[in-house]
Design an enzyme around this catalytic site. Sequence first.
Site, mmCIF file in Angstrom:
data_model
loop_
_atom_site.group_PDB
_atom_site.id
_atom_site.type_symbol
_atom_site.label_atom_id
_atom_site.label_comp_id
_atom_site.label_asym_id
_atom_site.label_seq_id
_atom_site.Cartn_x
_atom_site.Cartn_y
_atom_site.Cartn_z
ATOM 1 N N THR A 208 33.328 31.494 43.918
ATOM 2 C CA THR A 208 33.914 32.076 45.119
ATOM 3 C C THR A 208 32.871 31.878 46.205
ATOM 4 O O THR A 208 31.697 31.744 45.896
ATOM 5 C CB THR A 208 34.118 33.604 44.956
ATOM 6 O OG1 THR A 208 34.751 33.865 43.722
ATOM 7 C CG2 THR A 208 34.940 34.185 46.068
ATOM 8 N N ARG A 236 48.331 33.490 38.705
ATOM 9 C CA ARG A 236 47.330 34.568 38.731
ATOM 10 C C ARG A 236 46.629 34.628 40.080
ATOM 11 O O ARG A 236 46.249 33.609 40.647
ATOM 12 C CB ARG A 236 46.311 34.330 37.617
ATOM 13 C CG ARG A 236 45.145 35.334 37.622
ATOM 14 C CD ARG A 236 43.882 34.730 38.218
ATOM 15 N NE ARG A 236 42.735 35.617 38.056
ATOM 16 C CZ ARG A 236 41.557 35.414 38.656
ATOM 17 N NH1 ARG A 236 41.367 34.372 39.419
ATOM 18 N NH2 ARG A 236 40.560 36.272 38.475
#
Lengths: 341, 341
Positions: A208, A236
């Site tokens: 991330t 998801r």
Amino acid sequence: MKKFLVLFGFISASLFSQQKTNTTNKNFALVIHGGAGTILKENMSPELEKQYTDKLNDALKAGYDTLSKGGTSVDAVVTAIKILEDSPLFNAGKGSVFTADGKNEMDAAIMDGKTLKAGAVAGVKTIKNPITAARCVMDKSQHVMMVGSGAEKFAKTCKCDTADAAYFFEQKRWDQLQKIKKTEKTELDHGSSIKASDVEFNDKKFGTVGVAALDQYGNIAAGTSTGGMTNKKYGRVGDAPIIGAGTYANNKTCAISCTGHGEFFIRATVAHDVSALMEYKGLSLEKAADEVVNKKLKEMGGEGGLIGIDAKGNITMPFNSAGMYRGYMKSDGKKEILIYK
Amino acid sequence: MKKFLVLFGFISASLFSQQKTNTTNKNFALVIHGGAGTILKENMSPELEKQYTDKLNDALKAGYDTLSKGGTSVDAVVTAIKILEDSPLFNAGKGSVFTADGKNEMDAAIMDGKTLKAGAVAGVKTIKNPITAARCVMDKSQHVMMVGSGAEKFAKTCKCDTADAAYFFEQKRWDQLQKIKKTEKTELDHGSSIKASDVEFNDKKFGTVGVAALDQYGNIAAGTSTGGMTNKKYGRVGDAPIIGAGTYANNKTCAISCTGHGEFFIRATVAHDVSALMEYKGLSLEKAADEVVNKKLKEMGGEGGLIGIDAKGNITMPFNSAGMYRGYMKSDGKKEILIYK
């Protein structure tokens, strides 16, 4: 714990003079992360290490320049995140991992601590810089979150750059998918059993990027962008685009961007919990973030970390994993780029 | 403000005797909502009023029966929400409003206060009871949130009932869409300018259903389900499936389900904020919920309300809109079903 300190020192005189011409005499700063996970020095080559630190430095400098020229914290967050998204090193934008279907589905969010306005997109496939789509949702719509092709359609309102599947194709990420598919046939039902030690393999879990910034006007903002989880199925969505979980900003308390095992970060409402500990218990940013990352999350089994900034320019970068790509740059001249504990 | 009190009294002796055979001597209770908005008595016919209160009563009784027989708070939440989802009266499941494309896209979430496990789905079109898909994600996956067709695919793991577009077609909702399309051509860019006074028209904004429950084992849970916003575009997702915003549960504090102008509830992280005020400031459930709904949200311009329960069985149902379909039923015999202020 051995610190890997790449840079530490005073910013050049030219930056300071530039600051003075635009300043409101307030300090400004930004802090960034490029993901947390099983990042160990023994598994990292000097060349790869340099690539990571160079790119983190590029992002820090670009965000800092934006702030020093009088840009807002929201501007700085977007500027710095775009640089990380454009690099294949991080799991966001160009470097996004592949879903089980061999696609790239990206999520991003941004929040403005001054107005408490926020924007988020999830499951976008054709936006070159998902953080720009999140900003588009924040600035140009009455909504906070948009998903899938609807989000892509709306991003056209802001003329966000698009990119095709070829742009997002990275051989390294593709190989990761094949490797994971072999070892992790039923990840969803049984969780991950991968204990591989190589960096590039492990960072698939926690890849991330995120930035939090304080501008000269005393306003803070935070943003997060991710390619999600390698081999992810069933649409998801992790914590990155969830306001209060992976991303949150409030001038009264802090601006936070998280990275880690997203499901735990959602269940623990991590970003807002740090803010709440500051607002309601009077904790400092550092103590609040430490409480959430190293106590609450750890007790739940949630691995990862976060970066945070408050309106005074205090910075925190706690994590409970082996490493986290991270760094900060402040108008008082302090700067660090770190990877390991 | 005139209270519309439908039922108030002691539960029948039969329920009490049933409770005793299964009880752990703890009290249990549940609280439900069917949406908040511009619900005014002068705009409501006696017949429609009766339909709403009857259906709320059905849901309360079913959830209560589940709890009295020793079912968990999660069981009770799902049981009661399914009844509301199966009714065309509420904007969830069968009664879901239409998107701009004339489709039904539903969101739902559930959270277990004992384990802090949570499940959420967004943008599902073929699941008869989205709350069962949310529970499936919570119980059967390592994830918290799934969106779109991926979520529908995963719901098959739990054999969730499916339904086609014909099942979700409600003439009333279709007419609402046509009416809104006429008056609200550019809702996304300019916000809503609709000031219509009729109930069915206005409830499009805030239609949601939700349940929070305390079981005999002292565990609390909360769930929320919604059909979203009439004429919604661009894959907009509201607060209902966002853990910490529209739905949250934690045995230490409270279980909360929200209903209202979702964007504000996300930006204010409403459900987790109530919990944080209890945990960190020591406020009671009632005071914490009042602080968030009637002060913080109101100052932001966020309209709506929430229902909440704590582990002692205290209940709260604050809202800052004209009305909120709501009710509760407790093992001490107290029961109320209310609509207006």
